[in-house]
Design an enzyme around this catalytic site. Structure first.
Site, mmCIF file in Angstrom:
data_model
loop_
_atom_site.group_PDB
_atom_site.id
_atom_site.type_symbol
_atom_site.label_atom_id
_atom_site.label_comp_id
_atom_site.label_asym_id
_atom_site.label_seq_id
_atom_site.Cartn_x
_atom_site.Cartn_y
_atom_site.Cartn_z
ATOM 1 N N GLU A 27 0.763 -1.190 0.035
ATOM 2 C CA GLU A 27 0.116 0.097 0.020
ATOM 3 C C GLU A 27 0.896 1.155 -0.006
ATOM 4 O OE1 GLU A 27 -2.654 -0.552 3.222
ATOM 5 O OE2 GLU A 27 -4.023 -1.884 2.078
ATOM 6 N N VAL A 88 -2.691 -11.602 1.727
ATOM 7 C CA VAL A 88 -1.982 -12.974 1.227
ATOM 8 C C VAL A 88 -0.743 -12.635 0.560
ATOM 9 C CG1 VAL A 88 -2.387 -14.990 -0.064
ATOM 10 C CG2 VAL A 88 -4.245 -14.078 1.213
ATOM 11 N N GLY A 94 -4.008 -16.369 -5.761
ATOM 12 C CA GLY A 94 -4.653 -17.330 -6.755
ATOM 13 C C GLY A 94 -4.734 -18.835 -6.514
ATOM 14 N N ASN A 125 -6.823 0.499 -5.472
ATOM 15 C CA ASN A 125 -6.468 -0.943 -5.312
ATOM 16 C C ASN A 125 -7.281 -1.707 -6.123
ATOM 17 O OD1 ASN A 125 -5.466 -3.616 -4.871
ATOM 18 N ND2 ASN A 125 -5.542 -3.136 -2.627
ATOM 19 N N TYR A 132 -13.101 -8.238 -4.813
ATOM 20 C CA TYR A 132 -14.365 -8.327 -4.029
ATOM 21 C C TYR A 132 -15.691 -8.345 -4.856
ATOM 22 C CZ TYR A 132 -10.638 -7.030 -0.424
ATOM 23 O OH TYR A 132 -9.720 -7.142 0.353
#
Length: 159
Positions: A27, A88, A94, A125, A132
């Site tokens: 980030e 993750v 994936g 992002n 999502y």
């Protein structure tokens, strides 16, 4: 391949800090991390903590984490589950870890009779937002987040 989700325990504090730092690098906010192993232990794992953690493991190795807490909806008169962070490590994306963490949290929310399961995502992002939304989560563009921190928070509290 064996993917498991388990509740975080105090011995996971170094692992949680590792993931927090990886997330902050992703980030572009690495310098904003003030957490230490000791502060994670004292804030997440003390008897009065309302913070909960999950560790996602692949074949016994930690590959991701989630931190969440409960809030309350006055309109629904029900608790809600708020996901503070989900991360993750890039080399394990994936493989279903993100979905597994989110499903575990959704099941927790349903079991606790929460009216909502919510989280925030940085507007830039795009990969996370698309992920999502592919799961059925809906952005809430009408809400603007506000925050007080640092000197602003201290000064306001003392005024």
């Amino acid at each position: 391949m064996s993917l498991t989700i388990r509740s975080a325990v105090i011995e996971d504090a170094p692992t949680i800090l590792h993931f927090i730092r990886e997330l902050a690098i992703y980030e572009k906010a690495e310098n904003e991390v003030h957490a230490t192993v000791a502060t994670i232990e004292s804030s997440m794992f003390n008897a009065n903590s309302g913070v909960h953690g999950l560790i996602c493991e692949l074949n016994g190795d930690a590959i991701g984490f989630a931190v969440y807490f409960y809030n309350y909806s006055t309109w629904l008169a029900k608790p809600g589950l708020y996901l503070e962070d989900l991360y993750v490590s890039p080399q394990y994306r994936g493989k279903g870890a993100g979905i597994a963490l989110l499903k575990h949290l959704a099941q927790t929310a349903v079991n606790k009779e929460c009216g909502r399961f919510e989280w925030s995502c940085l507007d830039w992002n795009t990969p996370s937002r698309e992920f999502y939304e592919s799961l059925g989560a809906e952005p809430q563009p009408e809400w603007v987040g506000y925050r007080m921190a640092g000197d602003t928070l201290s000064n306001f509290a003392q005024s």
